[in-house]
Design a protein around this motif. Structure first.
Motif, PDB file in Angstrom:
ATOM      1  N   THR A 117       0.568  -1.296   0.505  1.00 40.60           N
ATOM      2  CA  THR A 117      -0.347  -0.102   0.232  1.00 40.60           C
ATOM      3  C   THR A 117       1.130   1.639  -0.091  1.00 40.60           C
ATOM      4  O   THR A 117       2.329   1.346  -0.055  1.00 40.60           O
ATOM      5  CB  THR A 117      -0.537   0.030   0.943  1.00 40.60           C
ATOM      6  OG1 THR A 117      -2.083   1.114   0.701  1.00 40.60           O
ATOM      7  CG2 THR A 117      -0.394   0.537   2.442  1.00 40.60           C
ATOM      8  N   LYS A 118       0.375   2.439  -0.271  1.00 44.37           N
ATOM      9  CA  LYS A 118       1.164   3.921   0.006  1.00 44.37           C
ATOM     10  C   LYS A 118       1.345   4.023   1.018  1.00 44.37           C
ATOM     11  O   LYS A 118       0.978   4.274   1.889  1.00 44.37           O
ATOM     12  CB  LYS A 118       0.095   5.237  -0.943  1.00 44.37           C
ATOM     13  CG  LYS A 118      -0.666   4.255  -2.101  1.00 44.37           C
ATOM     14  CD  LYS A 118       0.683   4.756  -3.234  1.00 44.37           C
ATOM     15  CE  LYS A 118      -0.196   4.480  -4.547  1.00 44.37           C
ATOM     16  NZ  LYS A 118       0.036   5.304  -5.825  1.00 44.37           N
ATOM     17  N   ASP A 121       0.916   9.785   2.097  1.00 46.27           N
ATOM     18  CA  ASP A 121       0.342  10.401   0.835  1.00 46.27           C
ATOM     19  C   ASP A 121       1.241  10.341  -0.638  1.00 46.27           C
ATOM     20  O   ASP A 121       1.453  11.597  -1.202  1.00 46.27           O
ATOM     21  CB  ASP A 121      -0.144  11.680   1.472  1.00 46.27           C
ATOM     22  CG  ASP A 121       0.389  12.844   1.411  1.00 46.27           C
ATOM     23  OD1 ASP A 121       1.990  12.014   1.937  1.00 46.27           O
ATOM     24  OD2 ASP A 121      -0.045  14.022   2.597  1.00 46.27           O
ATOM     25  N   ASN A 123       4.220   8.455  -3.242  1.00 52.83           N
ATOM     26  CA  ASN A 123       3.296   7.609  -4.824  1.00 52.83           C
ATOM     27  C   ASN A 123       4.639   5.843  -4.345  1.00 52.83           C
ATOM     28  O   ASN A 123       4.543   5.942  -5.634  1.00 52.83           O
ATOM     29  CB  ASN A 123       3.566   8.292  -6.391  1.00 52.83           C
ATOM     30  CG  ASN A 123       2.901   7.543  -7.237  1.00 52.83           C
ATOM     31  OD1 ASN A 123       2.226   6.336  -7.010  1.00 52.83           O
ATOM     32  ND2 ASN A 123       3.224   7.402  -8.257  1.00 52.83           N
ATOM     33  N   HIS A 125       4.836   2.698  -2.684  1.00 50.49           N
ATOM     34  CA  HIS A 125       4.867   1.299  -1.701  1.00 50.49           C
ATOM     35  C   HIS A 125       5.103   0.855  -0.808  1.00 50.49           C
ATOM     36  O   HIS A 125       6.774   0.466  -1.195  1.00 50.49           O
ATOM     37  CB  HIS A 125       4.007   0.279  -3.248  1.00 50.49           C
ATOM     38  CG  HIS A 125       3.254   0.901  -3.984  1.00 50.49           C
ATOM     39  ND1 HIS A 125       3.541   1.686  -5.417  1.00 50.49           N
ATOM     40  CD2 HIS A 125       1.907   0.870  -4.402  1.00 50.49           C
ATOM     41  CE1 HIS A 125       2.477   2.808  -6.040  1.00 50.49           C
ATOM     42  NE2 HIS A 125       1.627   2.051  -5.619  1.00 50.49           N
ATOM     43  N   GLU A 618      -4.748   8.328  -1.754  1.00 45.90           N
ATOM     44  CA  GLU A 618      -3.478   8.600  -1.139  1.00 45.90           C
ATOM     45  C   GLU A 618      -3.303  10.367  -0.962  1.00 45.90           C
ATOM     46  O   GLU A 618      -2.667  10.582   0.025  1.00 45.90           O
ATOM     47  CB  GLU A 618      -2.665   8.029  -2.297  1.00 45.90           C
ATOM     48  CG  GLU A 618      -2.340   9.256  -3.190  1.00 45.90           C
ATOM     49  CD  GLU A 618      -1.219   8.291  -4.636  1.00 45.90           C
ATOM     50  OE1 GLU A 618      -1.242   7.103  -4.221  1.00 45.90           O
ATOM     51  OE2 GLU A 618       0.209   8.421  -5.200  1.00 45.90           O
ATOM     52  N   ALA A 658      -5.735   0.661  -2.783  1.00 50.72           N
ATOM     53  CA  ALA A 658      -6.670   2.044  -1.457  1.00 50.72           C
ATOM     54  C   ALA A 658      -6.930   1.716  -0.560  1.00 50.72           C
ATOM     55  O   ALA A 658      -7.274  -0.245  -0.082  1.00 50.72           O
ATOM     56  CB  ALA A 658      -7.028   2.716  -2.188  1.00 50.72           C
TER      57      ALA A 658
END
Ligand SMILES: CN1c2c(nc(N)[nH]c2=O)NC[C@@H]1CNc1ccc(C(=O)N[C@@H](CCC(=O)N[C@@H](CCC(=O)N[C@@H](CCC(=O)O)C(=O)O)C(=O)O)C(=O)O)cc1
Ligand SMILES: N[C@@H](CCS)C(=O)O
Ligand SMILES: [Zn+2]
Length: 769
Positions: A117-118, A121, A123, A125, A618, A658
């Motif tokens: 997951t991210k 906030d 990009n 992961h 995100e 998300a």
């Protein structure tokens, strides 16, 4: 000579890992493919670390970070360092730590990987730690200690960096099979002794300072979580024979965590003073500063690429000097999130290139600022004058002010961002036009981006292939993608996006106001990189961007082909954004440009247009207070993009990776007719969340995890579909993968999609029978 401990120095929290030409990607992928040995991979990695430290030291950074390097992901590295290997991976890790590490990251045909997951906030992961009441932690200091020793042996002063215990636990999730209500933070008392052991190991290896990254503390935290933070740093602080501890926060203001950390018995604090985190300055004064402690002051934006306003930073630093025992100058966060070197962007107008600061330029900025603090501003007079001139040139540039774009954005009304027809009427009109079966099957857009496709693009750039030859190569791929989908029995087709280097960059290259980079790679996950374009000016669309390829694909088939666009929020989130106007304004400009593309696709015959918004979640501000404002402009920008179409044109959207729970209302407010979401790895959780929120429209929760080379069996897809049906009525359920197939090979793609279509048929038959 070792610098005095109270003289301002420059330092960084972390660096890009990939190397100037993504040597790391090539080595890791080479290892996976059997072309590179484990020794070869480790040698490349060590060489990249050596070059990074050398570059930092040459620029004037006196204490380099270690342990921030990773072969895949630093959160996974922390999982290894604290011994939290999931049971299903234990045997593989014991048999071969390197292969076991990659198995945790990517899965194998038999064993699922960790969820990805991210990272806040951004990009980037990370791989989500999986914990449960039975988790036993055990310190494994090999990597942090090994990398520290490497740096020390090369003659550097080094500061190992680890993900801090609070952030580690707050990012973790209950392991599969564990009660979903399990709270990983309850494991803090078990984890702290392991951190104590890691700290002791690092001290024994020669660490004077160790940095514990706690970005989770910039989010809204409960009193219990803040108490846990206080307890953790009280206990770690009380250890004897430990290194000095620097707790680093970034990405926002530390808020309620600041007094907790300021009071903790640790020797240093890292705070972000950029953008929304600038409030840390007043907050720090309010808690009485950090007397006698070290403050690593993040005054240079570590995640955007604009040059720093050096005079403004000097003013901030001057205030900070009175608030801490020692002030060091740093970017706000690890430089992992920016590319390496702006001077390599030789295709950019040289004047514009001077507005940009990538990792190297940011390093120069912090060393200049530290020198200014140490020696006085006259010592950096030339740098300040050049900086002033570059800032002025950007502010005065025509690129940033297109009157036509501004007039159109200003004239936009709330009605422009609303589809005139109610959803039930649209759904009826769309079903009459599309005549889709129950549980319609589709894919998310991209098909495998093969080496041949990328080589064709590289050939076009290098002049080895002419534009006509390139177009024919892409057209051949579209023909193959359409033919495959017809044969496989998919209901709503895609053209496969072979012509797109990236779903954001492709559009950015065609929109006015955007700059694309040639070498500006940033790690997205594992060995996958992106080149975020730079949103530098007012945005407009000189000509249609996707219509020819849509027409070409639709002419090949009677089945509907989706027009395929990237939405305005994602176009911002995965770019470096302007910092000279509110994001909402930039989003509106992008939305208006995309709106024209949507209506052109409709006019070209598209019955379905998909506008991807994978970044909607995100981009959500890390603190709740900023969220309503963000969601208002973000959902409006999406609707502005999509609401200019007829009732019988079906608007799809797509999101992946998300934590959707918090944005259910926003998903509803997009007013898309169909939404496809990632769901396979999280066992259809999102379908249940949508059902619980009363989501009224059509949903395609993914039944094929495209982030792993694993081919899901028909049985697995059937099981996921049944789970989906437990939440969403059959009339509103779609069947699709989690995300696009660009990272997959053709063999896996064919097998997986064949299973997906077969699963849909089986479940349709069950429903009919
Ligand atoms: C959906 N995702 C995306 C995110 N962000 C984006 N900006 N785009 C996304 O799609 N964030 C969330 C997720 C992250 N997922 C991914 C998935 C896959 C990749 C990926 O595959 N990246 C590729 C690079 C893609 C690209 O830009 N390709 C270009 C250039 C290809 C290239 O490497 N060229 C070489 C020369 C090659 C040669 O043969 O000579 C060069 O320029 O040096 C293209 O296709 O033209 C990767 O390789 O990592 C990323 C995020
Ligand atoms: N249409 C894009 C969405 C990725 S999030 C794709 O299929 O790759
Ligand atoms: Zn996606």
């Amino acid at each position: 000579m070792s610098p005095s401990s109270t003289t301002p120095q420059a330092t960084v929290h972390g660096s890009p890992r990939q190397g100037p030409d993504r040597e790391l990607k090539k080595a890791v992928e080479g290892y996976w493919a059997g072309r590179v040995t484990a020794d070869g991979l480790h040698a490349t990695a060590a060489g990249l670390r050596r070059d990074t430290w050398r570059r930092l030291a040459d620029a004037g950074v006196t204490e380099v970070p270690t342990g921030d390097f990773s072969l895949y992901d630093h959160v996974l590295d922390t999982t290894v360092a604290v011994g939290a290997i999931p049971a299903r991976h234990r045997a593989a890790v014991d048999a071969d730590p390197l292969d076991g590490y990659f198995a945790m990251a990517r899965g194998t045909q038999d064993v699922a990987p960790l969820e990805m997951t991210k990272w806040f906030d951004t990009n980037y992961h990370y791989l989500v730690p999986e914990l449960g009441p039975d988790t036993v932690f055990a310190a494994n200091p090999a990597k942090p200690v090994g990398e520290l020793r490497e740096a020390l042996a090369l003659g550097h002063r080094a500061r190992p960096v680890l993900v801090g215990p609070l952030t580690y636990l707050l990012l973790a999730k209950p392991a599969p099979g564990v009660d979903p209500g399990f709270q990983p933070l309850t494991l803090l008392d078990r984890l702290l002794p392991v951190y104590a052991e890691l700290l002791a190991g690092l001290r024994a290896a020669g660490a004077d300072w160790v940095q514990l990254d706690e970005p989770a503390l910039v989010q809204d935290r409960t009193p219990a979580e803040l108490n846990a933070a206080a307890r953790a740093y009280r206990d770690l602080g009380a250890l004897t024979g430990r290194p000095r501890i620097l707790v680093a926060t970034y990405f926002d203001r530390a808020g309620a965590a600041l007094p907790v950390l300021a009071k903790a018995p640790v020797e240093g604090l890292g705070l972000d003073f950029t953008g929304p985190a600038a409030g840390n300055l007043d907050d720090l004064a309010a808690v009485g500063g950090l007397p006698g402690k070290r403050l690593v002051a993040g005054v240079v934006d570590g995640r955007n690429i604009w040059i720093n306003d050096l005079e403004k930073s000097l003013a901030t630093l001057a205030t900070l000097l009175g608030l801490a025992g020692q002030v060091d100058v740093a970017p706000s966060c690890s430089l992992l999130h920016v590319p390496l070197d702006a001077t390599r962007e030789r295709d950019l107008d040289p004047q514009i290139a001077r507005w940009l600061a990538f990792a190297r330029q940011k390093t120069a900025e912090i060393t200049t600022l530290a020198r200014g603090l140490r020696e006085g501003t006259p010592a950096i007079g030339a740098e300040l004058a050049a900086n002033r001139a570059d800032l002025a040139s950007r502010a005065a540039s025509a690129l940033t002010h297109d009157p036509a774009v501004r007039a159109r954005a200003a004239a936009t009304t709330a009605e422009d961002a609303r589809r005139p027809q109610a959803y039930p009427d649209r759904a009826r009109a769309q079903q009459a036009r599309l005549k889709l079966p129950l549980l319609p099957t589709t894919t998310i857009g991209s098909f495998p981006q093969t080496t041949e496709l990328r080589a064709a693009r590289a050939g076009l750039r290098a002049g080895r292939l002419d534009p006509a030859g390139y177009r024919e190569r892409m057209a051949a791929e579209v023909r193959e993608v359409i033919a495959y989908q017809e044969k496989a029995g998919l209901d709503v087709l895609v053209h496969g996006e072979p012509e797109r280097n990236d779903m954001v960059q492709y559009f950015a290259e065609q929109l006015t106001g955007y700059l694309a980079t040639r070498h500006g790679w940033v790690q997205s996950y594992g060995t996958r990189y992106v080149r975020p374009p730079v949103l530098a000016g007012d945005v407009s669309r000189p000509r249609p961007m996707t219509v020819d390829w849509f027409r070409y694909a639709q002419d090949l088939t009677d089945r509907p082909v989706k027009g395929m666009l990237t939405g305005p929020v994602t176009m911002l989130a995965w770019s470096f954004v302007r910092d000279d106007q509110p994001l909402a304004e930039t989003a509106r400009q992008v939305a208006l440009a995309l709106r024209d593309e949507v209506t052109d696709l409709e006019a070209a015959g598209a019955a379905v247009v998909q506008v991807d918004e994978p970044a909607l979640r995100e981009t959500l501000p890390l603190r709740a207070a900023g969220r309503p404002g963000y969601l208002a402009w973000a959902t409006e920008a999406f609707r502005l993009t999509t609401s200019g179409v007829r009732a019988d044109t079906q608007v799809h959207t797509h999101m992946c990776y998300a934590e959707f729970g918090e944005i259910m209302t926003a998903i509803e407010e997009l007013d898309a007719d169909v939404i496809s979401l990632e769901a396979a790895r999280s066992h259809m959780r999102v379908a249940h969340e949508l059902a619980a929120a009363g989501y009224p429209r059509e949903v395609g929760p993914g039944v094929y995890d495209i982030h792993s080379p694993r081919v899901p069996s028909t049985g697995e897809a059937v099981a996921l579909l049944r789970e989906g049906l437990a939440a969403i009525p059959a009339e509103r359920l779609w069947v699709n993968p989690d995300c696009g197939l660009k990272t997959r090979g053709w063999a896996e793609t064919r097998a997986s999609l064949d299973h997906l279509v077969e699963a849909a048929r089986l479940v349709r038959a069950e429903l009919a029978g």
